[in-house]
Design a protein around this motif. Sequence first.
Motif, PDB file in Angstrom:
ATOM      1  N   GLU A  50     -29.436   6.857  -6.809  1.00  0.00           N
ATOM      2  CA  GLU A  50     -29.036   5.907  -5.629  1.00  0.00           C
ATOM      3  C   GLU A  50     -27.681   6.104  -5.309  1.00  0.00           C
ATOM      4  O   GLU A  50     -27.292   5.851  -3.938  1.00  0.00           O
ATOM      5  CB  GLU A  50     -29.314   4.280  -6.096  1.00  0.00           C
ATOM      6  N   ILE A  51     -26.880   6.287  -6.224  1.00  0.00           N
ATOM      7  CA  ILE A  51     -25.272   6.255  -5.847  1.00  0.00           C
ATOM      8  C   ILE A  51     -25.152   7.582  -5.131  1.00  0.00           C
ATOM      9  O   ILE A  51     -24.517   7.652  -3.811  1.00  0.00           O
ATOM     10  CB  ILE A  51     -24.304   6.283  -7.089  1.00  0.00           C
ATOM     11  N   ILE A  52     -25.965   8.754  -5.478  1.00  0.00           N
ATOM     12  CA  ILE A  52     -25.675  10.153  -4.846  1.00  0.00           C
ATOM     13  C   ILE A  52     -26.168   9.814  -3.276  1.00  0.00           C
ATOM     14  O   ILE A  52     -25.593  10.350  -2.466  1.00  0.00           O
ATOM     15  CB  ILE A  52     -26.382  11.079  -5.556  1.00  0.00           C
ATOM     16  N   SER A  53     -27.446   9.203  -3.250  1.00  0.00           N
ATOM     17  CA  SER A  53     -27.974   9.278  -2.207  1.00  0.00           C
ATOM     18  C   SER A  53     -27.181   8.325  -0.945  1.00  0.00           C
ATOM     19  O   SER A  53     -27.149   8.496  -0.094  1.00  0.00           O
ATOM     20  CB  SER A  53     -29.451   8.383  -2.155  1.00  0.00           C
ATOM     21  N   VAL A 108     -19.826  -1.721  -7.860  1.00  0.00           N
ATOM     22  CA  VAL A 108     -20.644  -2.673  -8.485  1.00  0.00           C
ATOM     23  C   VAL A 108     -22.057  -2.561  -7.993  1.00  0.00           C
ATOM     24  O   VAL A 108     -22.095  -2.632  -6.625  1.00  0.00           O
ATOM     25  CB  VAL A 108     -20.214  -4.062  -8.207  1.00  0.00           C
ATOM     26  N   LYS A 109     -22.883  -2.355  -8.628  1.00  0.00           N
ATOM     27  CA  LYS A 109     -24.537  -2.074  -8.294  1.00  0.00           C
ATOM     28  C   LYS A 109     -25.036  -3.700  -8.257  1.00  0.00           C
ATOM     29  O   LYS A 109     -24.955  -4.575  -9.225  1.00  0.00           O
ATOM     30  CB  LYS A 109     -25.238  -1.224  -9.089  1.00  0.00           C
ATOM     31  N   ILE A 110     -25.493  -3.937  -7.022  1.00  0.00           N
ATOM     32  CA  ILE A 110     -26.191  -5.323  -6.946  1.00  0.00           C
ATOM     33  C   ILE A 110     -27.660  -5.139  -6.911  1.00  0.00           C
ATOM     34  O   ILE A 110     -28.255  -4.471  -5.786  1.00  0.00           O
ATOM     35  CB  ILE A 110     -25.598  -5.952  -5.567  1.00  0.00           C
ATOM     36  N   ILE A 111     -28.315  -5.920  -7.699  1.00  0.00           N
ATOM     37  CA  ILE A 111     -29.754  -6.084  -7.731  1.00  0.00           C
ATOM     38  C   ILE A 111     -30.301  -7.427  -7.150  1.00  0.00           C
ATOM     39  O   ILE A 111     -29.744  -8.421  -8.115  1.00  0.00           O
ATOM     40  CB  ILE A 111     -30.303  -5.674  -9.038  1.00  0.00           C
ATOM     41  N   THR A 112     -31.032  -7.415  -6.416  1.00  0.00           N
ATOM     42  CA  THR A 112     -31.572  -8.742  -6.326  1.00  0.00           C
ATOM     43  C   THR A 112     -32.653  -9.117  -7.281  1.00  0.00           C
ATOM     44  O   THR A 112     -33.416  -8.243  -7.631  1.00  0.00           O
ATOM     45  CB  THR A 112     -32.234  -9.114  -4.755  1.00  0.00           C
ATOM     46  N   VAL A 141     -20.155  -0.409 -12.515  1.00  0.00           N
ATOM     47  CA  VAL A 141     -20.475   1.062 -12.640  1.00  0.00           C
ATOM     48  C   VAL A 141     -19.175   1.764 -12.382  1.00  0.00           C
ATOM     49  O   VAL A 141     -18.468   1.623 -11.534  1.00  0.00           O
ATOM     50  CB  VAL A 141     -21.554   1.596 -11.889  1.00  0.00           C
ATOM     51  N   LYS A 142     -18.908   2.556 -13.479  1.00  0.00           N
ATOM     52  CA  LYS A 142     -17.835   3.634 -13.330  1.00  0.00           C
ATOM     53  C   LYS A 142     -18.626   5.116 -13.374  1.00  0.00           C
ATOM     54  O   LYS A 142     -19.540   5.561 -14.162  1.00  0.00           O
ATOM     55  CB  LYS A 142     -17.002   3.666 -14.430  1.00  0.00           C
ATOM     56  N   ALA A 143     -18.184   6.058 -12.411  1.00  0.00           N
ATOM     57  CA  ALA A 143     -18.851   7.212 -12.582  1.00  0.00           C
ATOM     58  C   ALA A 143     -17.922   8.298 -11.762  1.00  0.00           C
ATOM     59  O   ALA A 143     -16.974   7.791 -11.174  1.00  0.00           O
ATOM     60  CB  ALA A 143     -20.280   7.316 -11.526  1.00  0.00           C
ATOM     61  N   GLU A 144     -18.126   9.520 -12.175  1.00  0.00           N
ATOM     62  CA  GLU A 144     -17.413  10.560 -11.547  1.00  0.00           C
ATOM     63  C   GLU A 144     -18.181  11.380 -10.498  1.00  0.00           C
ATOM     64  O   GLU A 144     -19.293  12.034 -10.924  1.00  0.00           O
ATOM     65  CB  GLU A 144     -16.722  11.593 -12.432  1.00  0.00           C
ATOM     66  N   LEU A 145     -17.785  11.119  -9.413  1.00  0.00           N
ATOM     67  CA  LEU A 145     -18.536  11.826  -8.190  1.00  0.00           C
ATOM     68  C   LEU A 145     -18.229  13.326  -8.058  1.00  0.00           C
ATOM     69  O   LEU A 145     -16.851  13.612  -8.029  1.00  0.00           O
ATOM     70  CB  LEU A 145     -18.553  11.594  -6.970  1.00  0.00           C
TER      71      LEU A 145
END
Length: 139
Positions: A3-6, A126-130, A60-64
């Motif tokens: 989802e982040i990559i998209s 921050v990933k937001i999920i309803t 979320v922490k990530a390395e793109l």
Amino acid sequence: MQEIISQIKQSFILEGGENIYTAFDAVPIRDKGKFFTVLSIGGYEASAPIYNADKIYMPVKAELLVTVLAPENCTQEQIYDYYALHFEAAVNKLCGLSSTLKRIDISVDKNLNRLVLKAVVKLNCVKIITRTEEAESND
């Protein structure tokens, strides 16, 4: 992670980037175009979620990893100019206040006989999920 990559891929496309693939794409190199870019995540860490009545916030922490591959006989200046033209603005928007461009380098991929530009962007988001999405995915 997909989802982040998209979402990042879409932001690069909006900035004029073309031939952008994810690490999950199985398109042969010969079909990817002269210059092409591969996006992947090099690390992913999710912290404890924060809940409210209708949403879940997950830090979320990530390395793109942004990998731009040039056509044969391309110079370092040409690959960097391509990166600057199509991706620098999008990376700068991603960086914002809490994310940073960690590293950028250009090298030769001996297997493909092409120059490769690699940029690493540390993402803090921050990933937001309803809560309705969460209930639907549990059904």
